[in-house]
Scaffold this motif. Structure first.
Motif, PDB file in Angstrom:
ATOM      1  N   GLY A  57      -1.388  -2.748  -1.774  1.00 27.58           N
ATOM      2  CA  GLY A  57      -0.207  -2.247  -2.493  1.00 27.58           C
ATOM      3  C   GLY A  57      -0.414  -0.776  -2.855  1.00 27.58           C
ATOM      4  N   GLY A  58      -0.076  -0.427  -4.108  1.00 29.81           N
ATOM      5  CA  GLY A  58      -0.375   0.937  -4.589  1.00 29.81           C
ATOM      6  C   GLY A  58       0.451   2.032  -3.939  1.00 29.81           C
ATOM      7  N   PHE A  85       2.894  -1.112 -20.873  1.00 25.43           N
ATOM      8  CA  PHE A  85       2.746  -2.506 -20.425  1.00 25.43           C
ATOM      9  C   PHE A  85       2.599  -3.431 -21.630  1.00 25.43           C
ATOM     10  N   ALA A 122      -0.250  -6.998   3.090  1.00 30.66           N
ATOM     11  CA  ALA A 122      -1.707  -6.987   2.926  1.00 30.66           C
ATOM     12  C   ALA A 122      -2.332  -8.342   3.252  1.00 30.66           C
ATOM     13  N   LEU A 133       8.705   4.094 -12.995  1.00 32.83           N
ATOM     14  CA  LEU A 133       9.051   3.397 -11.737  1.00 32.83           C
ATOM     15  C   LEU A 133       9.303   1.930 -12.046  1.00 32.83           C
ATOM     16  N   GLN A 151      12.866  -4.892  -1.966  1.00 35.55           N
ATOM     17  CA  GLN A 151      13.100  -4.807  -3.412  1.00 35.55           C
ATOM     18  C   GLN A 151      14.027  -3.642  -3.755  1.00 35.55           C
ATOM     19  N   LEU A 189      10.480  -1.738 -10.122  1.00 35.81           N
ATOM     20  CA  LEU A 189      10.749  -2.468  -8.882  1.00 35.81           C
ATOM     21  C   LEU A 189      11.423  -3.776  -9.270  1.00 35.81           C
ATOM     22  N   ASP A 220       5.996  -1.983   1.564  1.00 38.08           N
ATOM     23  CA  ASP A 220       7.330  -1.381   1.496  1.00 38.08           C
ATOM     24  C   ASP A 220       7.264   0.146   1.639  1.00 38.08           C
ATOM     25  N   GLU A 252       2.315  -2.587   6.003  1.00 41.21           N
ATOM     26  CA  GLU A 252       2.387  -4.004   6.387  1.00 41.21           C
ATOM     27  C   GLU A 252       2.008  -4.894   5.213  1.00 41.21           C
ATOM     28  N   GLN A 269       6.481  -0.625 -13.377  1.00 43.88           N
ATOM     29  CA  GLN A 269       5.263  -0.466 -12.568  1.00 43.88           C
ATOM     30  C   GLN A 269       4.314   0.540 -13.198  1.00 43.88           C
ATOM     31  N   ASP A 327      -3.610  -3.462  -6.243  1.00 46.83           N
ATOM     32  CA  ASP A 327      -2.604  -2.855  -7.146  1.00 46.83           C
ATOM     33  C   ASP A 327      -1.229  -3.303  -6.662  1.00 46.83           C
ATOM     34  N   ASP A 350       3.194  -7.899  -9.883  1.00 48.21           N
ATOM     35  CA  ASP A 350       2.869  -9.207 -10.468  1.00 48.21           C
ATOM     36  C   ASP A 350       3.702 -10.288  -9.805  1.00 48.21           C
ATOM     37  N   GLN A 354      -5.481  -5.701 -11.156  1.00 46.88           N
ATOM     38  CA  GLN A 354      -4.838  -5.678 -12.468  1.00 46.88           C
ATOM     39  C   GLN A 354      -4.475  -7.126 -12.800  1.00 46.88           C
ATOM     40  N   VAL A 389      -2.768  -0.397   2.042  1.00 49.18           N
ATOM     41  CA  VAL A 389      -1.862  -1.313   2.732  1.00 49.18           C
ATOM     42  C   VAL A 389      -0.684  -1.641   1.820  1.00 49.18           C
ATOM     43  N   GLU A 390       0.450  -1.029   2.117  1.00 47.27           N
ATOM     44  CA  GLU A 390       1.655  -1.190   1.292  1.00 47.27           C
ATOM     45  C   GLU A 390       2.748  -1.813   2.161  1.00 47.27           C
TER      46      GLU A 390
END
Ligand code: SAM
Length: 277
Positions: free
Chosen positions: A85-86, A231, A141, A47, A33, A49, A110, A139, A54, A158, A161, A196, A107-108
């Motif tokens: 994520g997160g 948001f 998730a 932030l 991304q 993406l 990117d 890696e 985000q 997290d 979307d 979320q 576990v993210e």
């Protein structure tokens, strides 16, 4: 001097925020991304993406406390947590506030998000990446939950979307029955899972879709809301469990945890019903 305007889409072309930008603090294209971190006049740092918001420094605490503290305050003996994520570090920051937590697996997909946020937004993680309880796994998730076997007291999703009109999103596989079946297998008997669920007023169908998915997999499910202006106002969150539920009033543990957004009123508000549609 006038600052240039940046248009941040909230719902594709239908609804956007126009913010004036003081500086672009960080920009990079990764294999996953495009990452942009701006300094803005109204929202502080933001932030994005692939152009999607985000969080912003103005109200990220409302989002992160709603996402993490509302379930975790209901789990006074929680020891192990999994974060999907997160990569910005906001979720692990909230988890690390709890002395009962012994281990956090994040576990993210990117690594670029983690690096960019550490460089341009170090205040967001508040040192959580250096906390010895936190282990970062870079890696997908979807693959991680398939082979993991730890029982977790809390699973926090997290992820980005899945955006309307965009196919093949990074997080698409994370909104499937298969993914959540694996999460169910990884949960302790008293554990909770939370995700979320987008904006409740402008796209209530996102929460409806997640709750219907959760209803096929988990014995118990529910939803709550938080006030996150960047948001578009009322943000939805969905939870699921094997039997545990959330207290409608602020749990006693809250008095031991530093909180900026949540108090008795905003915690109770999270569970009040809303109808805009
Ligand atoms: N607060 C945000 C929101 O409201 O959408 C989410 C923030 S967090 C930065 C989202 C992270 O999920 C991104 O860093 C993205 O790289 C990560 N992500 C997306 N798909 C993923 C996947 N399949 N596995 C692991 N992480 C993923």
């Amino acid at each position: 001097m006038d600052h240039p305007e940046l248009r941040i889409p909230i719902r594709g072309d239908k609804f956007s925020l126009n913010v004036s930008v003081k500086a672009l603090l960080h920009h990079r294209d990764t294999e996953f991304q495009t990452i942009d971190i701006y300094d803005t006049d109204t929202f502080g740092k933001a932030l994005l993406l692939d152009g999607h918001i985000q969080f912003t420094s103005l109200d990220e605490h409302a989002y992160h406390e709603s996402l993490v503290q509302i379930p975790l305050l209901n789990l006074p003996n929680a020891k192990r947590a999994l974060v999907i994520g997160g990569g910005d570090g906001g979720v692990i920051r909230e988890l690390c506030k709890h002395p009962s937590i012994e281990r956090v697996d994040m576990v993210e997909i990117d690594p670029g998000v983690i690096e960019a946020c550490k460089l341009a937004l170090p205040e967001l993680n508040a040192g959580a990446f250096e906390d010895s309880r936190v282990k970062v796994h870079v890696e997908d998730a979807f693959a991680f939950v398939k082979r993991a076997f730890e029982p977790y007291d809390l699973i926090v999703a997290d992820s980005t979307d899945v955006y309307e009109d965009e196919e093949g999103g990074l997080s698409e596989a994370l909104f499937t029955d298969e993914f959540y079946r694996d999460c169910l297998r990884l949960m302790t008997e008293d554990g909770l899972l939370v995700t979320q669920a987008d904006n409740l007023v402008f796209c209530p169908y996102s929460l409806e879709g997640i709750l219907s998915l959760f209803g096929r997999i988990f014995p118990k499910t529910g939803a709550y809301q938080g006030l996150v202006p960047s948001f578009g106002g009322f943000s939805g969150f969905a939870w699921a469990s094997k039997g545990a539920s959330l207290s409608p009033t602020l749990p006693a543990l809250a008095s031991d945890i530093p909180l900026r957004y949540l108090n008795e009123t905003l915690y109770s508000f999270a569970f009040s019903s809303l109808s805009f549609n």
